[in-house]
Motif scaffolding. Structure first.
Motif, PDB file in Angstrom:
ATOM      1  N   SER A   1       0.166  -1.639 -14.662  1.00 45.35           N
ATOM      2  CA  SER A   1       1.557  -2.008 -14.932  1.00 45.35           C
ATOM      3  C   SER A   1       2.400  -1.951 -13.664  1.00 45.35           C
ATOM      4  O   SER A   1       3.213  -2.847 -13.399  1.00 45.35           O
ATOM      5  CB  SER A   1       2.140  -1.067 -15.997  1.00 45.35           C
ATOM      6  N   LEU A   2       2.184  -0.916 -12.855  1.00 47.77           N
ATOM      7  CA  LEU A   2       2.916  -0.797 -11.585  1.00 47.77           C
ATOM      8  C   LEU A   2       2.542  -1.928 -10.634  1.00 47.77           C
ATOM      9  O   LEU A   2       3.403  -2.477  -9.938  1.00 47.77           O
ATOM     10  CB  LEU A   2       2.615   0.559 -10.943  1.00 47.77           C
ATOM     11  N   ALA A   3       1.259  -2.285 -10.605  1.00 45.34           N
ATOM     12  CA  ALA A   3       0.809  -3.372  -9.729  1.00 45.34           C
ATOM     13  C   ALA A   3       1.437  -4.698 -10.150  1.00 45.34           C
ATOM     14  O   ALA A   3       1.861  -5.500  -9.296  1.00 45.34           O
ATOM     15  CB  ALA A   3      -0.711  -3.467  -9.748  1.00 45.34           C
ATOM     16  N   LEU A   4       1.524  -4.948 -11.453  1.00 38.08           N
ATOM     17  CA  LEU A   4       2.147  -6.174 -11.948  1.00 38.08           C
ATOM     18  C   LEU A   4       3.621  -6.219 -11.578  1.00 38.08           C
ATOM     19  O   LEU A   4       4.153  -7.267 -11.197  1.00 38.08           O
ATOM     20  CB  LEU A   4       1.985  -6.272 -13.464  1.00 38.08           C
ATOM     21  N   ASN A   5       4.292  -5.080 -11.702  1.00 40.19           N
ATOM     22  CA  ASN A   5       5.707  -5.019 -11.350  1.00 40.19           C
ATOM     23  C   ASN A   5       5.911  -5.317  -9.870  1.00 40.19           C
ATOM     24  O   ASN A   5       6.843  -6.046  -9.485  1.00 40.19           O
ATOM     25  CB  ASN A   5       6.263  -3.638 -11.695  1.00 40.19           C
ATOM     26  N   HIS A   6       5.015  -4.798  -9.037  1.00 47.32           N
ATOM     27  CA  HIS A   6       5.152  -5.037  -7.598  1.00 47.32           C
ATOM     28  C   HIS A   6       4.688  -6.438  -7.205  1.00 47.32           C
ATOM     29  O   HIS A   6       5.084  -6.931  -6.142  1.00 47.32           O
ATOM     30  CB  HIS A   6       4.405  -3.956  -6.814  1.00 47.32           C
TER      31      HIS A   6
ATOM     32  N   ILE B   1       0.843  -1.196   0.000  1.00 51.48           N
ATOM     33  CA  ILE B   1       0.000   0.000   0.000  1.00 51.48           C
ATOM     34  C   ILE B   1       0.877   1.243   0.000  1.00 51.48           C
ATOM     35  O   ILE B   1       0.633   2.199  -0.748  1.00 51.48           O
ATOM     36  CB  ILE B   1      -0.953   0.012   1.217  1.00 51.48           C
ATOM     37  N   GLY B   2       1.900   1.233   0.848  1.00 50.33           N
ATOM     38  CA  GLY B   2       2.819   2.369   0.896  1.00 50.33           C
ATOM     39  C   GLY B   2       3.589   2.558  -0.399  1.00 50.33           C
ATOM     40  O   GLY B   2       3.738   3.681  -0.892  1.00 50.33           O
ATOM     41  N   MET B   3       4.075   1.452  -0.977  1.00 55.72           N
ATOM     42  CA  MET B   3       4.865   1.537  -2.209  1.00 55.72           C
ATOM     43  C   MET B   3       4.004   1.955  -3.397  1.00 55.72           C
ATOM     44  O   MET B   3       4.345   2.894  -4.131  1.00 55.72           O
ATOM     45  CB  MET B   3       5.525   0.187  -2.493  1.00 55.72           C
ATOM     46  N   LEU B   4       2.881   1.251  -3.602  1.00 53.60           N
ATOM     47  CA  LEU B   4       2.016   1.577  -4.737  1.00 53.60           C
ATOM     48  C   LEU B   4       1.358   2.946  -4.556  1.00 53.60           C
ATOM     49  O   LEU B   4       1.192   3.691  -5.531  1.00 53.60           O
ATOM     50  CB  LEU B   4       0.944   0.501  -4.897  1.00 53.60           C
ATOM     51  N   GLY B   5       0.982   3.275  -3.319  1.00 53.53           N
ATOM     52  CA  GLY B   5       0.388   4.584  -3.067  1.00 53.53           C
ATOM     53  C   GLY B   5       1.312   5.713  -3.470  1.00 53.53           C
ATOM     54  O   GLY B   5       0.877   6.713  -4.068  1.00 53.53           O
ATOM     55  N   LYS B   6       2.594   5.567  -3.178  1.00 52.54           N
ATOM     56  CA  LYS B   6       3.570   6.598  -3.562  1.00 52.54           C
ATOM     57  C   LYS B   6       3.652   6.722  -5.084  1.00 52.54           C
ATOM     58  O   LYS B   6       3.628   7.830  -5.634  1.00 52.54           O
ATOM     59  CB  LYS B   6       4.948   6.249  -3.001  1.00 52.54           C
TER      60      LYS B   6
END
Length: 257
Positions: free
Chosen positions: A191-196, A144-149
């Motif tokens: 795309s960001l969610a897939l990377n994470h 949540i912290g990483m994707l939120g940023k």
């Protein structure tokens, strides 16, 4: 200050940090290096125990890797959706008149991503007990912290021309959000969610070390008992899993571009 000194100052600072770090290390344990032990580790790792791959017990390599992937997927899935409300709270272009709200949102995201998944896993194991659920919560809280940023940065950097056009025809905040901002940003967000998710699989592979489910528990038991052949097959399984997931998510990300 001399121009040449200014030019090389960043490199000198980095060099000074490297030298300080190297000098500050304790090298006294280096005398305990045992080359026969190193040899036995390497030989064991390159002679993996193939009988551990699958035996139908639910505690074999395939079953535990599937559990690890499940932990990573569910944790990232939860974080992908919960990060969006934090993004709405943290994006300064959504709070032009009250910038303090965006600062509070970014502070919350900074706190959430300040702790690694392993720390979260230790906390959640104590709260909900050992098992995969604690691993899901640990992955989710950190992501949540990483994707939120990252979501916030994309929201703040988006082209505002379409938003201004919507405002000109009388659209309200939520109409602008659902019909302009999110459709424009959603491919990037996915795309960001897939990377994470890829990152989460690697992290989930270690959460079993503290009892949060997955492949980490048998790996630490194998290391402690010096069963290097079993460690070897676990590492092979993790490498193959990460490679396959990287290929699949990479293909999906290309399709989203």
């Amino acid at each position: 200050m001399n121009t040449k000194i200014k030019k090389y100052l960043p490199a000198l600072i980095v060099l000074a940090i490297i030298v300080y770090s190297a000098v500050g290390l304790d090298y006294s344990e280096a005398k305990n290096i045992s080359f026969p032990m190193i040899q036995s580790v390497i030989v064991g790792l390159f002679q993996p125990d193939w009988s551990f791959v699958y035996d139908g017990s639910g505690e074999d390599l395939v079953s535990l890797l599937l559990l690890t992937i499940g932990i990573a997927f569910l944790g990232t899935f939860i974080a992908t959706f919960l990060a969006i409300p934090f993004t709405l709270l943290s994006a300064k272009n959504l709070w032009k008149s009250t910038g303090i709200v965006a600062k509070i949102g970014k502070f919350i995201l900074n706190v959430l991503r300040a702790f690694p998944e392993l720390v979260y896993a230790i906390i959640f194991v104590k709260m909900v007990g050992p098992g995969a659920f604690a691993g899901v919560l640990a992955i989710g809280a950190h992501q949540i912290g990483m994707l939120g940023k990252l979501y916030t940065e994309e929201m703040e950097g988006m082209d505002e021309k379409l938003v201004e056009s919507m405002d000109a025809v009388g659209a309200n905040f939520w109409q602008t959000m659902f019909f302009t901002r999110l459709p424009q940003l959603m491919p990037t967000y996915i795309s960001l969610a897939l990377n994470h998710f890829e990152i989460a699989v690697r992290s989930a592979a270690t959460l079993g070390l503290v009892g949060a489910g997955g492949i980490g528990a048998p790996m630490i038991f194998a290391i402690q008992s010096r069963a290097w052949d079993k460690v070897g097959i676990i590492l092979v399984g993790i490498i193959i899993t990460v490679f396959v997931i990287d290929a699949v998510t990479g293909y999906i990300r290309k399709k989203l571009q």
